[in-house]
Enzyme design. Structure first.
Site, PDB file in Angstrom:
ATOM      1  N   GLN A 195       0.378  22.752 -11.013  1.00  0.00           N
ATOM      2  CA  GLN A 195       0.606  22.521  -9.407  1.00  0.00           C
ATOM      3  C   GLN A 195       1.922  22.332  -8.904  1.00  0.00           C
ATOM      4  O   GLN A 195       2.172  22.487  -7.786  1.00  0.00           O
ATOM      5  CB  GLN A 195      -0.087  21.300  -8.938  1.00  0.00           C
ATOM      6  N   MET A 220      -0.846  11.089 -10.683  1.00  0.00           N
ATOM      7  CA  MET A 220       0.225  11.785 -11.616  1.00  0.00           C
ATOM      8  C   MET A 220       1.043  10.596 -12.020  1.00  0.00           C
ATOM      9  O   MET A 220       2.228  10.880 -12.573  1.00  0.00           O
ATOM     10  CB  MET A 220       1.050  12.844 -10.891  1.00  0.00           C
ATOM     11  N   GLY A 221       0.672   9.498 -11.781  1.00  0.00           N
ATOM     12  CA  GLY A 221       1.473   8.288 -12.423  1.00  0.00           C
ATOM     13  C   GLY A 221       2.668   7.896 -11.557  1.00  0.00           C
ATOM     14  O   GLY A 221       2.626   7.981 -10.497  1.00  0.00           O
ATOM     15  N   LYS A 238       4.949   5.469   1.214  1.00  0.00           N
ATOM     16  CA  LYS A 238       5.064   5.056  -0.135  1.00  0.00           C
ATOM     17  C   LYS A 238       4.984   6.385  -0.975  1.00  0.00           C
ATOM     18  O   LYS A 238       3.873   6.992  -0.836  1.00  0.00           O
ATOM     19  CB  LYS A 238       3.964   3.918  -0.820  1.00  0.00           C
ATOM     20  N   SER A 239       5.597   6.570  -1.989  1.00  0.00           N
ATOM     21  CA  SER A 239       5.532   7.912  -2.681  1.00  0.00           C
ATOM     22  C   SER A 239       6.251   7.692  -3.904  1.00  0.00           C
ATOM     23  O   SER A 239       7.263   7.178  -3.965  1.00  0.00           O
ATOM     24  CB  SER A 239       6.164   9.108  -1.970  1.00  0.00           C
ATOM     25  N   LYS A 256      -2.110  10.455   2.919  1.00  0.00           N
ATOM     26  CA  LYS A 256      -0.626  10.887   2.879  1.00  0.00           C
ATOM     27  C   LYS A 256      -0.634  12.421   2.540  1.00  0.00           C
ATOM     28  O   LYS A 256       0.376  13.315   3.130  1.00  0.00           O
ATOM     29  CB  LYS A 256       0.417  10.268   2.008  1.00  0.00           C
ATOM     30  N   GLY A 310       0.507   2.425  -3.047  1.00  0.00           N
ATOM     31  CA  GLY A 310      -0.486   3.383  -2.316  1.00  0.00           C
ATOM     32  C   GLY A 310      -1.492   3.832  -3.228  1.00  0.00           C
ATOM     33  O   GLY A 310      -2.677   3.802  -2.798  1.00  0.00           O
ATOM     34  N   HIS A 311      -1.058   3.888  -4.604  1.00  0.00           N
ATOM     35  CA  HIS A 311      -2.270   4.220  -5.617  1.00  0.00           C
ATOM     36  C   HIS A 311      -2.821   2.960  -5.618  1.00  0.00           C
ATOM     37  O   HIS A 311      -4.174   3.131  -6.048  1.00  0.00           O
ATOM     38  CB  HIS A 311      -1.425   4.711  -6.892  1.00  0.00           C
TER      39      HIS A 311
END
Ligand code: PAF
Length: 284
Positions: free
Chosen positions: A61, A30-31, A184-185, A149, A36-37
């Site tokens: 969502q 989702m950018g 990470k988020s 995660k 993490g990505h």
């Protein structure tokens, strides 16, 4: 690296790659990309000749009281993050490209979605499964990469792929953490300085649980209480849930007698963060 916004453009590119005999890895996001990505992109890069990253904040969502409008977005920064990782194609469609006015078909995985976040975020996984199905159909990847995660999301997507015979391998990748342990988020960007400092309590609770387990504790009630106590020390933290569930069925467990997932969701101020770890039962 190409950046495209229409389904037709993706299909044409993937067709050309397929004709050239290339394998394709997909990293759905989702950018507001972070390390993490990038670890997912790196895994995709190793396994496949071509890598697609999708960047789409999927409206279906999010619940009505959730953070769709404020979800962080920065496409220019995301393009740089993808370029650094050697991504071949970014697909960043508009909401109307993904959902036309007559859209009315959903994919819903039962049972596994009744627990943990699914119990609290009604309809969330139906939105996730629907968009992931669409992204699989659009990009036709050999492999798709998801972070551990979002452990429940990973389990639900694996179930969906098995149940509906999607021809794609689902690869789960380890959680990437900040130096102090915070997972990470993209949502970490909501945290103020004091909230950011408090947010480490999720990781501290996990470490506390792991210590208890190392000392031989098997009672989920005892371990969960210890985790509650760690988080209770932070006045900015409010626990949504801390649960131990069977790793495969996601049904609650009382005692650690099988492979289990310990998952937690905690509000730090208004920001809801999640984290988890897997307990592997040695059978002793
Ligand atoms: O994990 C996410 O970022 C999203 O849930 C996903 C898988 C990209 C679907 O919108």
């Amino acid at each position: 690296m190409k950046v495209v916004t229409t389904i037709e453009q993706v299909r044409q590119q993937v067709k050309a790659w397929r004709q050239a005999g290339c394998s394709v890895g997909l990293v759905p996001t989702m950018g507001y990309l972070h390390e993490g990505h990038q670890s997912l992109m790196s895994a995709a890069k190793k396994d496949n000749q071509k890598v697609i990253v999708t960047i789409f904040v999927n409206p279906i969502q999010f619940g009505p009281s959730e953070d769709l409008a404020s979800y962080p977005r920065d496409l220019e920064r995301d393009k740089i993050a993808c370029e650094q990782m050697g991504v071949d194609l970014i697909f960043c469609p508009s909401a109307s490209e993904m959902y036309d006015a007559n859209f009315n078909s959903y994919v819903d995985v039962n049972d596994l979605t009744d627990a943990l976040c699914g119990k609290r975020r009604l309809g969330h996984f139906k939105g996730v499964c629907t968009v992931v199905t669409k992204l699989f159909n659009i990009t036709q990847p050999d492999r798709a990469y998801f972070g551990q995660k979002d452990a429940q999301q990973l389990a639900v997507i694996k179930r969906m792929v098995d149940d509906l015979n999607f021809n794609v391998d689902i690869i789960g990748c380890p959680i990437v953490r900040e130096a102090d342990g915070l997972a990470k988020s993209s949502r970490n960007s909501y945290l103020s300085e004091v909230e950011r400092a408090a947010a480490v309590c999720l990781y501290q609770a996990i470490e506390c649980a792991k210590d208890q387990i190392k000392q031989g504790e098997k009672s989920v009630a005892t371990i969960t209480q210890a985790m509650h106590n760690v988080i209770a020390k932070q006045s900015l933290a409010k626990i949504d849930y801390i649960e131990f569930v069977d790793l495969t069925t996601l049904k609650a467990v009382d005692s650690l007698e099988q492979d289990s997932l310990c998952a937690l969701a905690v509000y730090i101020g208004k920001t809801r963060l999640i984290d988890n770890f897997i307990y592997q039962h040695s059978g002793r």
